[in-house]
Design an enzyme around this catalytic site. Structure first.
Site, mmCIF file in Angstrom:
data_model
loop_
_atom_site.group_PDB
_atom_site.id
_atom_site.type_symbol
_atom_site.label_atom_id
_atom_site.label_comp_id
_atom_site.label_asym_id
_atom_site.label_seq_id
_atom_site.Cartn_x
_atom_site.Cartn_y
_atom_site.Cartn_z
ATOM 1 N N ASP A 134 67.572 34.271 71.417
ATOM 2 C CA ASP A 134 67.785 33.724 72.757
ATOM 3 C C ASP A 134 68.758 34.661 73.474
ATOM 4 O O ASP A 134 69.970 34.584 73.283
ATOM 5 C CB ASP A 134 68.334 32.300 72.654
ATOM 6 C CG ASP A 134 68.555 31.678 74.023
ATOM 7 O OD1 ASP A 134 68.420 32.400 75.045
ATOM 8 O OD2 ASP A 134 68.873 30.469 74.073
ATOM 9 N N TYR A 139 73.608 27.092 72.159
ATOM 10 C CA TYR A 139 72.925 26.305 73.186
ATOM 11 C C TYR A 139 71.672 27.045 73.612
ATOM 12 O O TYR A 139 71.711 28.259 73.837
ATOM 13 C CB TYR A 139 73.849 26.111 74.394
ATOM 14 C CG TYR A 139 73.225 25.316 75.523
ATOM 15 C CD1 TYR A 139 72.973 23.952 75.383
ATOM 16 C CD2 TYR A 139 72.898 25.924 76.732
ATOM 17 C CE1 TYR A 139 72.410 23.214 76.422
ATOM 18 C CE2 TYR A 139 72.333 25.195 77.776
ATOM 19 C CZ TYR A 139 72.098 23.841 77.623
ATOM 20 O OH TYR A 139 71.541 23.126 78.649
ATOM 21 N N LYS A 177 68.808 34.419 83.589
ATOM 22 C CA LYS A 177 70.020 34.907 84.263
ATOM 23 C C LYS A 177 69.843 36.254 84.963
ATOM 24 O O LYS A 177 69.336 36.294 86.080
ATOM 25 C CB LYS A 177 71.180 34.913 83.273
ATOM 26 C CG LYS A 177 71.406 33.489 82.685
ATOM 27 C CD LYS A 177 72.743 33.282 82.054
ATOM 28 C CE LYS A 177 72.834 31.990 81.275
ATOM 29 N NZ LYS A 177 73.460 30.880 81.979
HETATM 30 N N1 PMP Z 1 69.969 29.864 76.352
HETATM 31 C C1 PMP Z 1 71.220 30.305 76.489
HETATM 32 C C2 PMP Z 1 71.794 31.247 75.475
HETATM 33 C C3 PMP Z 1 71.996 29.884 77.584
HETATM 34 O O1 PMP Z 1 73.259 30.320 77.705
HETATM 35 C C4 PMP Z 1 71.425 28.994 78.518
HETATM 36 C C5 PMP Z 1 72.188 28.498 79.732
HETATM 37 N N2 PMP Z 1 73.469 28.897 79.883
HETATM 38 C C6 PMP Z 1 70.107 28.580 78.318
HETATM 39 C C7 PMP Z 1 69.405 29.031 77.232
HETATM 40 C C8 PMP Z 1 69.454 27.637 79.280
HETATM 41 O O2 PMP Z 1 69.197 28.285 80.486
HETATM 42 P P1 PMP Z 1 69.018 27.446 81.839
HETATM 43 O O3 PMP Z 1 70.348 26.842 82.132
HETATM 44 O O4 PMP Z 1 68.574 28.468 82.833
HETATM 45 O O5 PMP Z 1 67.960 26.423 81.583
#
Ligand code: PMP
Length: 438
Positions: A247, A152, A275
């Site tokens: 990511d 994701y 995060k």
């Molecule tokens: N990349 C990863 C690996 C994530 O785990 C997440 C959200 N959990 C995101 C991108 C998206 O981040 P956000 O919810 O702050 O938009």
């Protein structure tokens, strides 16, 4: 418009709030997984948090392993972060002009993350991955992006695509509202499957702008990279001229200050963060090689901007968290030791009862899969017994332990968890597993 609660005894409770919320917000929530749809029942509305604990509006206490889905390396309301936010808030909450805090944030990120020479702050992980892909396309002049099934990367259109009928076929939309034209630019492969990736490259030579990957997958449950997987991605990208994007929204400052790239010693061209670097406030970032980041506006032609990007409150909170890490570099060894303790305890419960479950753990990240056998990719993860998981989840919740309300998520240990918390968790998980398999 007023909202009447049917049963006056419920007023002010989680149940009453959820009833009101459901009239006002899709599914009663502002982000889907909070709604408990995967496990049934209705979500607990939180009143406050401190350290490793949360209290809901009904006065119940929980030992928390969601940790706001990753940001809270030091737990809820850490005094240093609270103080940093409090001291900034009286000086103004947004200026639309640069600040010293942003420079210090950028210096800390560049110092910590091996492959990042320059960085741009944004407001979420979604924004970070969206912008990183734009940079990759702008820099390479290519359109296609390869992502992995079960990974994701936020909710931007191009990422809401799942594996089609084979690795080398173009993707189809996973959500209404994503156009087939957009989905066509997203290719998918199986995580941990180098041969699959090799086939995509040979079917589409010099077509991929980037391969984007969670270097440790956290969004199909926790699935670490198989030995050699990240190295192979690095080699294939370099040989083809595609960029490698890690990511690290979850793994950045979670596995090590320099994230998974430091932990595994494989360097991407671009990295996305979020995060932890926001200390619990809304923050994301993308960064990488100087020659790539120099192409971003206003120094280059690739456009990206944000009214609240680098927001002073968010920078104050994030910097306080990162300074806490720099003040206690041993925090990662401590988190790993706690993770190991949880792993040993849960694994021995599973063995003793020969349960068809598997605990996967890396540092402070862990998932209990309701499936026997290895979990290497989304095919394995999606074969889990989610009905049993739901029973386990509720049995834990009844015992005051809050884990992610879905099989396909990772849990987070924080530095605020104690040995006593972990021991209580292991014994509660033993009972919950018993209940789930009864
Ligand atoms: N990349 C990863 C690996 C994530 O785990 C997440 C959200 N959990 C995101 C991108 C998206 O981040 P956000 O919810 O702050 O938009």
């Amino acid at each position: 418009m007023s909202h009447h609660v049917q049963d006056p005894q419920l007023a002010g409770t989680s149940a009453a709030l959820f009833e009101r919320a459901a009239q006002l917000m899709p599914g009663g929530v502002n982000s889907p997984v909070r709604a408990f749809r995967a496990v049934g029942g209705s979500p607990r509305f939180i009143d406050r948090g401190a350290g490793a604990r949360l209290w809901d509006v009904d006065g119940r206490e929980y030992l928390d392993y969601i940790g706001a889905w990753g940001p809270l390396l030091f737990g809820h309301a850490h005094p240093a972060i609270v103080a940093a936010v409090a001291s900034q808030v009286g000086r103004g909450t947004a200026y639309g002009a640069p600040t010293r805090l942003e420079v210090e944030m950028a210096e800390t990120i560049v110092r910590s993350v091996p492959s990042i020479d320059m960085v741009r702050m944004v407001n979420s992980g979604t924004e970070a991955t969206m912008a990183a892909v734009r940079v990759a396309r702008g820099a390479t002049g290519r359109d296609a992006v390869l992502k992995f099934a079960g990974c994701y990367h936020g909710h931007a259109d191009g990422f809401l695509v799942k594996a089609g009928s084979g690795a080398a076929t173009f993707g189809t939309p996973d959500s209404p509202g994503v156009t087939p034209a957009t989905a066509r630019d997203t290719l998918t492969a199986h995580y941990n499957d180098v041969e699959d990736v090799r086939q995509v490259f040979s079917a589409h030579p010099r077509r991929l702008a980037a391969v984007i990957v969670e270097p440790v997958a956290g969004n199909m449950g926790l699935v670490p990279p198989a030995p050699g997987f990240l190295e192979a991605l690095r080699e294939l990208c370099t040989a083809d001229g595609a960029l490698l994007i890690f990511d690290e929204v979850i793994t950045g400052f979670r596995l090590a200050p320099g994230g998974a790239q430091q932990h595994y010693g494989v360097l991407p061209d671009l990295t996305t963060l979020g995060k932890i670097i926001g200390g619990g406030l809304p923050v994301g970032a993308y960064g990488g090689r100087r020659d790539l980041m120099a192409r971003v506006s206003p120094s280059g032609p690739i456009y990206q901007a944000g009214t609240l990007s680098g927001n002073p409150l968010a920078m104050a909170a994030g910097l306080a968290a990162l300074r806490q890490i720099e003040a206690e570099p041993r925090v990662y060894a401590r988190l790993d030791a706690m993770g190991a303790e949880l792993e040993t305890g849960i694994t021995s419960v599973i063995r003793r009862r020969s349960l068809p479950c598997r605990l996967v753990r890396l540092g402070s990240l862990w998932t209990l899969f309701f499936r026997d056998g290895e979990v290497r990719d989304w095919r394995d993860a999606s074969a889990c017994d989610t009905a049993r998981f739901a029973r386990y989840f509720h049995a834990l919740l009844e015992r005051g332990i809050l884990v992610a309300p879905s099989q396909f998520e990772t849990n987070f240990i924080s530095a605020a968890h104690t040995a006593a918390d972990l021991a209580r968790t292991v014994s509660a998980i033993g009972e919950a597993l018993e209940a789930a398999h009864a």
